[in-house]
Design a protein around this motif. Structure first.
Motif, mmCIF file in Angstrom:
data_model
loop_
_atom_site.group_PDB
_atom_site.id
_atom_site.type_symbol
_atom_site.label_atom_id
_atom_site.label_comp_id
_atom_site.label_asym_id
_atom_site.label_seq_id
_atom_site.Cartn_x
_atom_site.Cartn_y
_atom_site.Cartn_z
ATOM 1 N N ASP A 26 0.831 -1.202 0.000
ATOM 2 C CA ASP A 26 0.000 0.000 0.000
ATOM 3 C C ASP A 26 0.871 1.260 0.000
ATOM 4 O OD1 ASP A 26 -2.262 -1.545 0.022
ATOM 5 O OD2 ASP A 26 -2.654 -1.296 2.177
ATOM 6 N N ILE A 29 2.399 1.704 -3.519
ATOM 7 C CA ILE A 29 1.395 2.185 -4.482
ATOM 8 C C ILE A 29 1.087 3.660 -4.238
ATOM 9 C CG2 ILE A 29 -1.016 1.932 -5.192
ATOM 10 C CD1 ILE A 29 -0.649 -1.104 -4.588
ATOM 11 N N ARG A 41 8.602 6.324 -10.939
ATOM 12 C CA ARG A 41 7.309 5.625 -10.840
ATOM 13 C C ARG A 41 7.399 4.277 -11.542
ATOM 14 N NH1 ARG A 41 4.787 10.614 -12.406
ATOM 15 N NH2 ARG A 41 4.267 9.687 -14.436
ATOM 16 N N GLN A 45 7.241 0.459 -9.793
ATOM 17 C CA GLN A 45 6.224 -0.471 -10.262
ATOM 18 C C GLN A 45 6.863 -1.762 -10.754
ATOM 19 O OE1 GLN A 45 2.692 -0.027 -10.154
ATOM 20 N NE2 GLN A 45 2.923 -2.238 -10.489
ATOM 21 N N ILE A 48 7.580 -3.991 -7.840
ATOM 22 C CA ILE A 48 6.347 -4.659 -7.408
ATOM 23 C C ILE A 48 6.027 -5.822 -8.332
ATOM 24 C CG2 ILE A 48 3.853 -4.387 -7.126
ATOM 25 C CD1 ILE A 48 4.374 -1.485 -6.309
#
Length: 587
Positions: A26, A29, A41, A45, A48
């Motif tokens: 969380d 994100i 960014r 990502q 992840i």
């Protein structure tokens, strides 16, 4: 398929509790949503999506902590990295603090690291949007020049984007207070709290054309001329030996532009830079760790010195606030320690003190050599010690000057940091390099070497040696071990170390109300041993290390060899360090 709570991930370790994974996911994100930089960014990502939870957890393990050293970390995506989002939020926090406390000018500069130009632009964009006037350096600049600019321009804050001598993948953000000294408590805590109140970076107002914003202006080259003029005053009546052959390396940093001009004005004509390292290059292609103290860092300089029959090697670190020195001796090159350089410079500066109406003051960090106290006493100078860092050395200097104690002449810390004179309220490798060249010139005029002068100091004050033992304990368990070691020392101390009786112990974690503010509460234990030996034990403030410092004074007889006595003393100091480590259970 990315990271899924409760599954086994690429690292081969079992995943943390589901709530922890979900919290970190969380947070990642949310960070992506608040990051104005499309590059980072995308980077976060990708982490992840890769399923590498360990990497993600490391990147999102809180935020880089803002302290008296500002910020420093690896450049990359995430709250625990140096990136545009972190810089933007930090600058907004600094801006809010300036507006609340001391509205006025902010001076900004940067080093030559690859990420520094963008970080500089973001810093100015945030300050300009906040309505704060800015003066900035439009080219890579030495950290001491930024500190100088903050003082002479009367800035309410100074910001330098630099990671000093850290590897290429690091960057940093250092802040100066209205007195042109690096911030100290409680200012660091106040700024950190101000940063915590800033929302996502994408929401922080930024000027879209910062370099042309109202109130933003470039610092002209006249300021460098003022700095060099002040340096001439620091040198006094020193006479340069024009034939002194000097090899210099800025370690791929910013130093050469400033050092070359300073040496030219001082009269030194035979300064040869290391060609492979002379231009600023944030990749540091010839050295992984651009710290002159690191083994091998001066290899190219030594090779050039041998080819050119040089008399001395001078080196700055990449932001030019530190100075290293190497000297020829019996067909090889010897690198002087920070304590040796500091004591030589102190003795030289005090010998040439030209203000009879003011008592000179010399100040060192507490982990630096006790030999400075003896040198100060011989010259009738005031001597004091502070916690580590020039933020404390210079705050002590200003407090002592205000109290009428004397006038600051020189300060140093053993990690190759020196401050000569009063122009720059921080360590300055440029001015220190020029003054050390003056010292070498004076030795040449006397028909002696710098090493001869050092030996003379040893025969006056005793041969002081210093050594360090760093015990690395990574991870949460390692931090707990280090904390336990310090807790043990707070409860009890050894009766003896390597056969030397412990005469006195000082726990700097307590009793701060009885000491000046520059010796405030800190996790540090000092042990005084018989036979003129001292042990200091403290945790590192930036790494998972316990650091043990040993200083030992050896007697140097009229016919004794400096090299032999020094070697014997270093072996003794090493045994004392090992005994101290064994006592706290970390070997």
């Amino acid at each position: 398929m990315g990271i899924v709570p409760g599954e086994r991930h690429k690292s081969g370790k079992y995943a943390m509790a589901m709530t922890t994974i979900n919290e970190i996911l969380d947070a990642a994100i949310a960070w992506i949503a608040g990051d104005p930089d499309p590059v980072t960014r995308k980077e976060l990502q990708a982490v992840i999506d890769s399923g590498d939870f360990d990497d993600l957890a490391d990147r999102m393990h809180g935020t880089l902590e803002f302290g008296t050293a500002g910020l420093r970390g690896i450049v990359g995506a995430g709250s625990n990295r140096m990136n545009r989002a972190v810089i933007i939020r930090a600058t907004r926090g600094v801006a809010d603090h300036v507006l609340a406390k001391n509205p006025g000018l902010v001076v900004v500069g940067r080093d030559a690291r690859l990420s520094s130009p963008q970080f500089l632009e973001d810093t100015i964009a945030v300050l300009a949007a906040a309505g704060i006037p800015v003066r900035y350096f439009d080219a890579p600049v030495a950290t001491p020049i930024v500190a100088y600019a903050a003082r002479v321009l009367g800035a309410q804050a100074g910001i330098i984007i630099t990671a000093s001598h850290n590897p290429a993948d690091y960057n940093g953000y250092k802040v100066y207070a209205p007195n042109a000294v690096q911030i100290v408590p409680p200012t660091d805590t106040e700024i950190a709290e101000s940063i915590d109140r800033v929302g996502p970076a994408v929401e922080v107002p930024r000027h879209d054309d910062p370099f042309h914003a109202h109130g933003v202006g470039r610092i002209s080259d006249d300021l460098l001329d003022r700095y060099l003029t002040d340096l001439e005053e620091v040198r006094g009546d020193a006479q340069a030996e024009q034939e002194l052959r000097i090899v210099y390396t800025p370690m791929h940093g910013v130093g050469w532009r400033f050092f070359e001009e300073a040496m030219r004005r001082a009269g030194y004509r035979r300064v040869t830079p290391v060609p492979e390292q002379v231009e600023p290059d944030g990749r540091f292609p010839t050295t992984h760790f651009p710290n002159p103290e690191e083994p091998g860092a001066l290899d190219l300089a030594i090779a050039l010195a041998e080819r050119t029959d040089a008399d001395i090697i001078l080196s700055n670190d990449p932001d030019a606030d530190r100075l290293a020195v190497a000297l020829p001796s019996d067909g090889t090159w010897i690198g002087l320690s920070g304590n040796q350089i500091g004591c030589l410079l102190a003795d030289y500066v005090l010998e040439h003190w030209s203000e009879p109406d003011h008592r000179p003051m010399v100040i060192e960090s507490i982990v630096s050599s006790p030999m400075l106290a003896s040198i100060a006493q011989r010259h009738g100078a005031y001597f004091d010690q502070t916690l580590t860092g020039f933020k404390w050395i210079w705050n002590a200097a200003l407090d002592l000057e205000a109290a009428g104690t004397g006038r600051f002449a020189f300060g140093y810390e053993e990690a190759l940091g020196y401050s000569v004179g009063r122009a720059v309220r921080d360590k300055d490798g440029i001015s220190a390099g020029v003054v050390f060249a003056d010292l070498a010139s004076a030795c040449h005029a006397e028909g002696i070497t710098v090493l001869d002068r050092l030996e003379t100091l040893y025969r006056h004050h005793g041969l002081w040696v210093s050594t360090q033992k760093s015990i690395v304990r990574p991870g949460a368990e390692g931090i707990a071990e280090i904390d336990a070691a310090m807790a043990l020392l707070e409860e009890r101390v050894p009766d003896q170390l390597d056969g030397r009786t412990v005469l006195r112990a000082t726990d700097f974690h307590v009793g701060a109300d009885r000491r000046p503010r520059w010796l405030g509460a800190t996790p540090l234990v000092a042990l005084d041993l018989d036979g003129d030996a001292r042990v200091l034990i403290r945790p590192s403030g930036t790494e998972p290390k316990l650091k043990i410092y040993i200083d030992l004074r050896a007697h140097l007889g009229p016919d004794d060899s400096v090299m032999d006595v020094e070697q014997d003393a270093l072996e003794t100091a090493t045994r004392i360090a090992e005994a101290a480590a064994a006592f706290v259970g970390l070997t």
